[in-house]
Write a protein that holds these residues in place. Structure first.
Motif, PDB file in Angstrom:
ATOM      1  N   ALA A   1       0.807  -1.217   0.000  1.00 48.81           N
ATOM      2  CA  ALA A   1       0.000   0.000   0.000  1.00 48.81           C
ATOM      3  C   ALA A   1       0.845   1.275   0.000  1.00 48.81           C
ATOM      4  CB  ALA A   1      -0.929   0.005   1.220  1.00 48.81           C
ATOM      5  N   ASP A   2       2.146   1.159   0.278  1.00 51.02           N
ATOM      6  CA  ASP A   2       3.025   2.323   0.324  1.00 51.02           C
ATOM      7  C   ASP A   2       3.691   2.630  -1.013  1.00 51.02           C
ATOM      8  OD1 ASP A   2       2.541   2.793   3.056  1.00 51.02           O
ATOM      9  OD2 ASP A   2       4.048   1.286   3.605  1.00 51.02           O
ATOM     10  N   GLY A   3       3.339   1.878  -2.068  1.00 50.22           N
ATOM     11  CA  GLY A   3       3.896   2.134  -3.389  1.00 50.22           C
ATOM     12  C   GLY A   3       5.222   1.448  -3.658  1.00 50.22           C
ATOM     13  N   ASN A   4       5.513   0.384  -2.921  1.00 48.17           N
ATOM     14  CA  ASN A   4       6.739  -0.369  -3.139  1.00 48.17           C
ATOM     15  C   ASN A   4       6.472  -1.599  -3.987  1.00 48.17           C
ATOM     16  OD1 ASN A   4       8.431   1.242  -1.361  1.00 48.17           O
ATOM     17  ND2 ASN A   4       7.186   0.385   0.277  1.00 48.17           N
ATOM     18  N   GLY A   5       7.467  -2.007  -4.758  1.00 47.27           N
ATOM     19  CA  GLY A   5       7.400  -3.218  -5.548  1.00 47.27           C
ATOM     20  C   GLY A   5       8.356  -4.255  -4.991  1.00 47.27           C
ATOM     21  N   TYR A   6       8.016  -5.530  -5.137  1.00 45.23           N
ATOM     22  CA  TYR A   6       8.811  -6.620  -4.589  1.00 45.23           C
ATOM     23  C   TYR A   6       9.003  -7.706  -5.635  1.00 45.23           C
ATOM     24  CZ  TYR A   6       7.460  -4.427  -0.214  1.00 45.23           C
ATOM     25  OH  TYR A   6       7.258  -3.524   0.794  1.00 45.23           O
TER      26      TYR A   6
ATOM     27  N   LEU B   1      13.599  -8.682  -2.933  1.00 41.77           N
ATOM     28  CA  LEU B   1      14.187  -7.394  -3.312  1.00 41.77           C
ATOM     29  C   LEU B   1      13.045  -6.397  -3.368  1.00 41.77           C
ATOM     30  CD1 LEU B   1      16.440  -8.517  -6.288  1.00 41.77           C
ATOM     31  CD2 LEU B   1      17.172  -7.977  -3.966  1.00 41.77           C
ATOM     32  N   THR B   2      13.302  -5.188  -2.957  1.00 40.30           N
ATOM     33  CA  THR B   2      12.248  -4.181  -2.994  1.00 40.30           C
ATOM     34  C   THR B   2      12.781  -2.850  -3.527  1.00 40.30           C
ATOM     35  OG1 THR B   2      10.518  -3.085  -1.709  1.00 40.30           O
ATOM     36  CG2 THR B   2      12.613  -3.422  -0.609  1.00 40.30           C
ATOM     37  N   ASP B   3      11.897  -2.129  -4.175  1.00 35.27           N
ATOM     38  CA  ASP B   3      12.186  -0.783  -4.679  1.00 35.27           C
ATOM     39  C   ASP B   3      10.830  -0.133  -4.947  1.00 35.27           C
ATOM     40  OD1 ASP B   3      13.447   1.500  -5.731  1.00 35.27           O
ATOM     41  OD2 ASP B   3      14.991   0.290  -6.672  1.00 35.27           O
ATOM     42  N   SER B   4      10.842   1.035  -5.525  1.00 35.51           N
ATOM     43  CA  SER B   4       9.580   1.720  -5.825  1.00 35.51           C
ATOM     44  C   SER B   4       8.867   1.004  -6.975  1.00 35.51           C
ATOM     45  CB  SER B   4       9.851   3.170  -6.224  1.00 35.51           C
ATOM     46  OG  SER B   4      10.541   3.205  -7.469  1.00 35.51           O
TER      47      SER B   4
END
Length: 63
Positions: free
Chosen positions: A24-29, A40-43
């Motif tokens: 919900a915070d706009g992060n991609g995994y 791994l995570t980033d925007s």
């Protein structure tokens, strides 16, 4: 991790499955299927750019 909505696994063959997720915070995994606790995570924008570039052949030299 709770809060990550994982997509169904994307599999090239039975032994190479990855999952993409978002929160919900706009992060991609990105994670190996079955190992979602090690991701791994980033925007979302960075994830979108990665996928677009891969589809455009910009990572073909890695194969």
């Amino acid at each position: 991790m709770s809060g990550i909505s994982w997509e169904a696994p994307f599999c090239q063959d039975a032994s190479n499955c990855f999952r993409l997720g978002t929160d919900a915070d706009g992060n991609g995994y990105i994670a190996v299927s079955g190992q979602e606790d090690r991701y791994l995570t980033d925007s979302l924008e960075a994830l979108r750019t990665l996928i677009t570039d891969i589809k455009a052949g910009k990572a073909d030299h890695l194969l």
